[in-house]
Design a protein around this motif. Structure first.
Motif, PDB file in Angstrom:
ATOM      1  N   MET A  23       0.847  -1.202   0.000  1.00  0.00           N
ATOM      2  CA  MET A  23       0.000   0.000   0.000  1.00  0.00           C
ATOM      3  C   MET A  23       0.879   1.248   0.000  1.00  0.00           C
ATOM      4  O   MET A  23       0.566   2.231  -0.687  1.00  0.00           O
ATOM      5  N   VAL A  24       1.992   1.192   0.738  1.00  0.00           N
ATOM      6  CA  VAL A  24       2.931   2.322   0.743  1.00  0.00           C
ATOM      7  C   VAL A  24       3.450   2.538  -0.674  1.00  0.00           C
ATOM      8  O   VAL A  24       3.484   3.665  -1.183  1.00  0.00           O
ATOM      9  N   ASP A  25       3.811   1.438  -1.344  1.00  0.00           N
ATOM     10  CA  ASP A  25       4.335   1.521  -2.717  1.00  0.00           C
ATOM     11  C   ASP A  25       3.311   2.130  -3.658  1.00  0.00           C
ATOM     12  O   ASP A  25       3.627   3.017  -4.447  1.00  0.00           O
ATOM     13  N   SER A  26       2.069   1.626  -3.589  1.00  0.00           N
ATOM     14  CA  SER A  26       1.079   2.095  -4.564  1.00  0.00           C
ATOM     15  C   SER A  26       0.728   3.564  -4.330  1.00  0.00           C
ATOM     16  O   SER A  26       0.532   4.305  -5.292  1.00  0.00           O
ATOM     17  N   LEU A  27       0.641   3.976  -3.064  1.00  0.00           N
ATOM     18  CA  LEU A  27       0.296   5.381  -2.823  1.00  0.00           C
ATOM     19  C   LEU A  27       1.489   6.303  -3.111  1.00  0.00           C
ATOM     20  O   LEU A  27       1.310   7.438  -3.548  1.00  0.00           O
ATOM     21  N   SER A  28       2.698   5.789  -2.873  1.00  0.00           N
ATOM     22  CA  SER A  28       3.889   6.612  -3.167  1.00  0.00           C
ATOM     23  C   SER A  28       3.995   6.892  -4.661  1.00  0.00           C
ATOM     24  O   SER A  28       4.563   7.912  -5.063  1.00  0.00           O
ATOM     25  N   ALA A  29       3.489   5.970  -5.479  1.00  0.00           N
ATOM     26  CA  ALA A  29       3.609   6.112  -6.932  1.00  0.00           C
ATOM     27  C   ALA A  29       2.899   7.363  -7.446  1.00  0.00           C
ATOM     28  O   ALA A  29       3.217   7.866  -8.518  1.00  0.00           O
ATOM     29  N   VAL A  30       1.920   7.850  -6.675  1.00  0.00           N
ATOM     30  CA  VAL A  30       1.192   9.039  -7.148  1.00  0.00           C
ATOM     31  C   VAL A  30       1.588  10.278  -6.332  1.00  0.00           C
ATOM     32  O   VAL A  30       0.898  11.285  -6.325  1.00  0.00           O
ATOM     33  N   ARG A  31       2.720  10.163  -5.656  1.00  0.00           N
ATOM     34  CA  ARG A  31       3.169  11.293  -4.833  1.00  0.00           C
ATOM     35  C   ARG A  31       4.210  12.073  -5.630  1.00  0.00           C
ATOM     36  O   ARG A  31       5.395  11.805  -5.549  1.00  0.00           O
ATOM     37  N   TRP A  32       3.751  13.005  -6.422  1.00  0.00           N
ATOM     38  CA  TRP A  32       4.689  13.719  -7.285  1.00  0.00           C
ATOM     39  C   TRP A  32       5.146  15.043  -6.691  1.00  0.00           C
ATOM     40  O   TRP A  32       5.998  15.707  -7.238  1.00  0.00           O
ATOM     41  N   LYS A  33       4.514  15.443  -5.593  1.00  0.00           N
ATOM     42  CA  LYS A  33       5.024  16.653  -4.917  1.00  0.00           C
ATOM     43  C   LYS A  33       4.729  16.546  -3.430  1.00  0.00           C
ATOM     44  O   LYS A  33       4.027  15.635  -2.987  1.00  0.00           O
ATOM     45  N   ARG A  34       5.239  17.496  -2.676  1.00  0.00           N
ATOM     46  CA  ARG A  34       5.218  17.386  -1.222  1.00  0.00           C
ATOM     47  C   ARG A  34       3.810  17.474  -0.630  1.00  0.00           C
ATOM     48  O   ARG A  34       3.405  16.642   0.149  1.00  0.00           O
ATOM     49  N   HIS A  35       3.085  18.500  -1.025  1.00  0.00           N
ATOM     50  CA  HIS A  35       1.751  18.682  -0.434  1.00  0.00           C
ATOM     51  C   HIS A  35       0.674  18.344  -1.456  1.00  0.00           C
ATOM     52  O   HIS A  35       0.520  19.045  -2.448  1.00  0.00           O
ATOM     53  N   GLN A  36      -0.040  17.276  -1.219  1.00  0.00           N
ATOM     54  CA  GLN A  36      -1.110  16.874  -2.128  1.00  0.00           C
ATOM     55  C   GLN A  36      -2.295  16.416  -1.289  1.00  0.00           C
ATOM     56  O   GLN A  36      -2.115  15.631  -0.347  1.00  0.00           O
ATOM     57  N   ASP A  37      -3.468  16.892  -1.642  1.00  0.00           N
ATOM     58  CA  ASP A  37      -4.666  16.383  -0.979  1.00  0.00           C
ATOM     59  C   ASP A  37      -5.303  15.347  -1.885  1.00  0.00           C
ATOM     60  O   ASP A  37      -5.488  15.583  -3.075  1.00  0.00           O
ATOM     61  N   ALA A  38      -5.635  14.205  -1.303  1.00  0.00           N
ATOM     62  CA  ALA A  38      -6.242  13.137  -2.091  1.00  0.00           C
ATOM     63  C   ALA A  38      -7.686  12.960  -1.640  1.00  0.00           C
ATOM     64  O   ALA A  38      -8.033  13.275  -0.500  1.00  0.00           O
ATOM     65  N   VAL A  39      -8.507  12.463  -2.568  1.00  0.00           N
ATOM     66  CA  VAL A  39      -9.868  12.090  -2.198  1.00  0.00           C
ATOM     67  C   VAL A  39      -9.911  10.570  -2.155  1.00  0.00           C
ATOM     68  O   VAL A  39      -9.433   9.906  -3.076  1.00  0.00           O
ATOM     69  N   VAL A  40     -10.442  10.042  -1.075  1.00  0.00           N
ATOM     70  CA  VAL A  40     -10.529   8.584  -0.941  1.00  0.00           C
ATOM     71  C   VAL A  40     -11.999   8.192  -1.045  1.00  0.00           C
ATOM     72  O   VAL A  40     -12.860   8.806  -0.418  1.00  0.00           O
ATOM     73  N   GLU A  41     -12.262   7.211  -1.877  1.00  0.00           N
ATOM     74  CA  GLU A  41     -13.628   6.738  -2.053  1.00  0.00           C
ATOM     75  C   GLU A  41     -13.680   5.276  -1.652  1.00  0.00           C
ATOM     76  O   GLU A  41     -12.870   4.475  -2.130  1.00  0.00           O
ATOM     77  N   LEU A  42     -14.604   4.947  -0.757  1.00  0.00           N
ATOM     78  CA  LEU A  42     -14.729   3.560  -0.307  1.00  0.00           C
ATOM     79  C   LEU A  42     -15.957   2.947  -0.961  1.00  0.00           C
ATOM     80  O   LEU A  42     -16.984   3.611  -1.106  1.00  0.00           O
ATOM     81  N   SER A  43     -15.852   1.697  -1.357  1.00  0.00           N
ATOM     82  CA  SER A  43     -17.026   1.033  -1.906  1.00  0.00           C
ATOM     83  C   SER A  43     -16.941  -0.451  -1.617  1.00  0.00           C
ATOM     84  O   SER A  43     -15.954  -0.920  -1.058  1.00  0.00           O
ATOM     85  N   GLU A  44     -17.975  -1.157  -2.041  1.00  0.00           N
ATOM     86  CA  GLU A  44     -17.994  -2.614  -1.831  1.00  0.00           C
ATOM     87  C   GLU A  44     -16.920  -3.303  -2.672  1.00  0.00           C
ATOM     88  O   GLU A  44     -16.574  -4.445  -2.430  1.00  0.00           O
ATOM     89  N   HIS A  45     -16.381  -2.584  -3.677  1.00  0.00           N
ATOM     90  CA  HIS A  45     -15.369  -3.192  -4.551  1.00  0.00           C
ATOM     91  C   HIS A  45     -13.945  -2.948  -4.072  1.00  0.00           C
ATOM     92  O   HIS A  45     -13.019  -3.622  -4.505  1.00  0.00           O
ATOM     93  N   GLY A  46     -13.759  -1.944  -3.236  1.00  0.00           N
ATOM     94  CA  GLY A  46     -12.411  -1.646  -2.772  1.00  0.00           C
ATOM     95  C   GLY A  46     -12.244  -0.171  -2.443  1.00  0.00           C
ATOM     96  O   GLY A  46     -13.227   0.553  -2.254  1.00  0.00           O
ATOM     97  N   ILE A  47     -10.989   0.242  -2.416  1.00  0.00           N
ATOM     98  CA  ILE A  47     -10.668   1.628  -2.063  1.00  0.00           C
ATOM     99  C   ILE A  47     -10.059   2.311  -3.289  1.00  0.00           C
ATOM    100  O   ILE A  47      -9.185   1.738  -3.939  1.00  0.00           O
TER     101      ILE A  47
END
Lengths: 306, 320
Positions: A23-47
């Motif tokens: 999970m650290v690897d997958s989220l780090s892959a979209v970390r292209w700059k220091r301060h980024q706000d992400a939107v997290v969506e939860l569903s029956e299929h996953g995150i």
């Protein structure tokens, strides 16, 4: 042992992951700059975690429920919340131990709408985190990626080679033109700025650089270098090591889709503290999907591409 | 004022590979206090509000043929740059190793206190001189030191040392320092202040809290030395934070805030390869004490000839 006394039935989601490193690897892959706000969506299929920048770049991380050893989703409407990506990744990183898989539980929401994480490895040592969430932006995130025609315009290139090519294009900088040609089947990246640099990837059966190539007509679009770079700037070492291949597709209007597959390894030995569900046992591919959408720069002559 | 001694092979190993690299990370300079019986490295005991660290050795652990004399009850103290000291020991080792393991005793590493006139100076300056005779070369290295401390300051240093030896009433044993070090390395950039709670039940709780995140680690059922108590069964299913708050209310626990930077620094003592560590809070929450324990090689018995401990100053959470 939990950091906050939350009744299990009160949570929209309680899930357990055998190895937090994936999970650290997958989220780090979209970390292209220091301060980024992400939107997290939860569903029956996953995150799903979504990031956006300047109305030109969007990234999505899909963590399907099959990646989790346990996935209890109880919400009626899909919960959405905002979180600082850097903080989320940094918190997840504190759970990692070099050379060993660490199992964690993720729970949402906490008593104050926090995202709760806790380690599951030992009953006598517990690490936990409570991350404050924010109300997500109401901006439309949908980039409406549509195929450019009946034949998809796409190619798959070894991830390490793609990263290397994009890193090399830093020198000319500013804009990068991507050209796809059916004859001879090839892809070229061309940077024109302080100087010119062109990187050609030729497709032929013997080469394992370009793994797949689909193109029935020449197509050419320009993309801002900084957005193109964001798609590979933080690819985790696991992606480079497995070097499966990243797929690039050009959609209607020149929208570029870049897809990476990030391995989410499981624990080498079953973790006694993690409840292993039957569906999890049967799941062969343990991959998180990462998608980037990059809008092209406006062309003076749009007609030549569509 | 005279000091002359020969470093033993074990002493060289302890200093070069383990203690000097660790002490250097705690602070560039430290005081070296030499007494008739002991050799003590002291960080921040006289000055400053930083982390205090005390590494002490029985003289036989490091030296043989140890000779010291001064008008100050045969005590000498001075300040020394640890990286220079480390470099001098390291290069002396490389000269000595020309002989292999069985070098003759006459080729040992001698350390003595000297006064020399440095180039372009009129006043002689104090040095700690390392003399090594190798097969092909003899090397003399002069490590500059401060002027030996005057009597009043030596007394002050010894008084501070006495004070710093006081043990907290409850100490909990952390068997795996690597685990804490790994954790603190990753959490350190998430906040500046760390809350440390220790209970008589054998629980150690570390927590960083900011407006955006609260991150904690709890280690339970640790070995307790000193005042201990039975953990109430009704606390079993509570959150770590609540459990520690209740322990503090029952006066079975204490909690202090320390700088994350200091805490991470104290963990650099792990470079000395201790066999385990104990954490305790001084009475009235005056400081956080970390005691590193060394075993006699091949046994589980405490090696009383080596001592290492740190005292971390506490912060007032209201000021941040």
């Amino acid at each position: 042992m939990s950091s906050s006394a939350v009744e299990p039935e009160a949570a929209d989601l309680v899930c357990q992951l055998e190895n937090v490193q994936g999970m650290v690897d997958s989220l780090s892959a979209v970390r292209w700059k220091r301060h980024q706000d992400a939107v997290v969506e939860l569903s029956e299929h996953g995150i799903v975690l979504i990031l956006e920048e300047s109305n030109c770049l969007q990234a999505k991380v899909y963590l399907r429920k099959e990646l989790f050893a346990q996935y209890d989703y109880n919400a009626e409407e899909r919960p959405r919340f905002g979180v600082s990506l850097g903080l989320f990744v940094d918190c997840l990183s504190t759970f990692t131990v070099p050379g060993r898989a660490t199992a964690i539980e993720i729970r949402y929401p906490g008593p104050d709408m926090q995202l709760l994480l806790k380690s599951l490895d030992s009953s006598d040592a517990c690490i936990y985190a409570e991350i404050r969430t924010i109300i997500p932006d109401t901006v439309s995130w949908d980039y409406n990626f549509e195929p450019a025609g009946s034949v998809p315009l796409s190619f798959t290139v070894k991830s390490a080679a793609l990263k290397e090519a994009i890193d090399d294009l830093e020198w000319p900088g500013s804009s990068i033109r991507i050209n796809l040609k059916p004859a001879p089947p090839s892809v070229s990246f061309r940077g024109e700025g302080h100087g010119d640099l062109q990187i050609d990837l030729m497709y032929n059966a013997n080469s394992d650089l370009l793994l797949d190539f689909n193109c029935n007509r020449p197509v050419s679009h320009r993309y801002k270098y900084k957005f193109l770079r964001a798609t590979t700037s933080n690819l985790p070492s696991s992606v480079m090591k497995e070097n499966r291949g990243s797929k690039l597709t050009i959609g209607r209007g020149g929208m570029l889709k870049v897809q990476h597959l990030v391995p989410v390894g499981r624990a080498p030995f079953p973790n006694p503290h993690v409840i292993d569900s039957a569906s999890h046992q049967q799941q062969p591919g343990r991959i998180a999907y990462i998608e980037f959408f990059v809008k092209p720069e406006e062309e003076e002559d749009d007609a030549r591409n569509d | 004022m005279k000091f002359k001694a020969f470093l033993t092979e074990n002493g060289v190993m302890l200093l070069e590979r383990r203690f000097l690299p660790a002490l250097d990370k705690l602070g560039k300079t430290c005081h070296l206090l030499l007494t008739k019986e002991r050799v003590i490295f002291l960080h921040n005991l006289l000055n400053g509000d930083g982390i205090q660290c005390i590494a002490q050795f029985q003289k036989e652990v490091l030296f043989d043929d140890y000779r010291i004399s001064s008008q100050n009850e045969d005590c000498i103290a001075f300040a020394v740059d640890l990286s220079l000291l480390q470099r001098a020991v390291r290069s002396s080792v490389s000269i000595c190793s020309e002989f292999g393991a069985g070098g003759s005793p006459s080729n040992r590493l001698q350390i003595k206190l000297v006064k020399k006139l440095p180039p372009k100076c009129t006043q002689p300056m104090p040095y700690l001189t390392f003399e090594t005779k190798g097969y092909k070369a003899a090397v003399i290295q002069d490590v500059p030191i401060s002027k030996p401390l005057p009597r009043a300051q030596v007394l002050e240093l010894r008084a501070a040392l006495e004070l710093a030896q006081e043990l907290p009433p409850t100490l909990v044993q952390v068997p795996d320092l690597n685990q804490i070090q790994n954790y603190v390395d990753r959490m350190r950039h998430l906040g500046e202040m760390l809350n440390v709670s220790i209970s008589k039940y054998g629980d150690l709780h570390l927590q960083i809290s900011t407006a955006l995140v609260s991150l904690g680690a709890e280690f339970r059922k640790l070995l307790v030395i000193g005042e201990k108590a039975q953990a109430p069964p009704e606390d079993e299913n509570l959150s770590a934070e609540t459990r520690h708050q209740r322990a503090i209310m029952r006066q079975d626990g204490q909690s202090v805030h320390v700088s994350v930077k200091h805490f991470a620094k104290s963990l650099q003592c792990n470079l000395t390869k201790p066999d385990c560590a104990f954490y305790g809070i001084a009475p009235e929450g005056a400081s956080l004490t970390v005691i590193f324990q060394f075993f006699v090689p091949g046994t589980h018995q405490t090696d009383k000839s080596i001592g290492l401990h740190c005292r971390l100053p506490v912060l007032d959470p209201g000021t941040n």
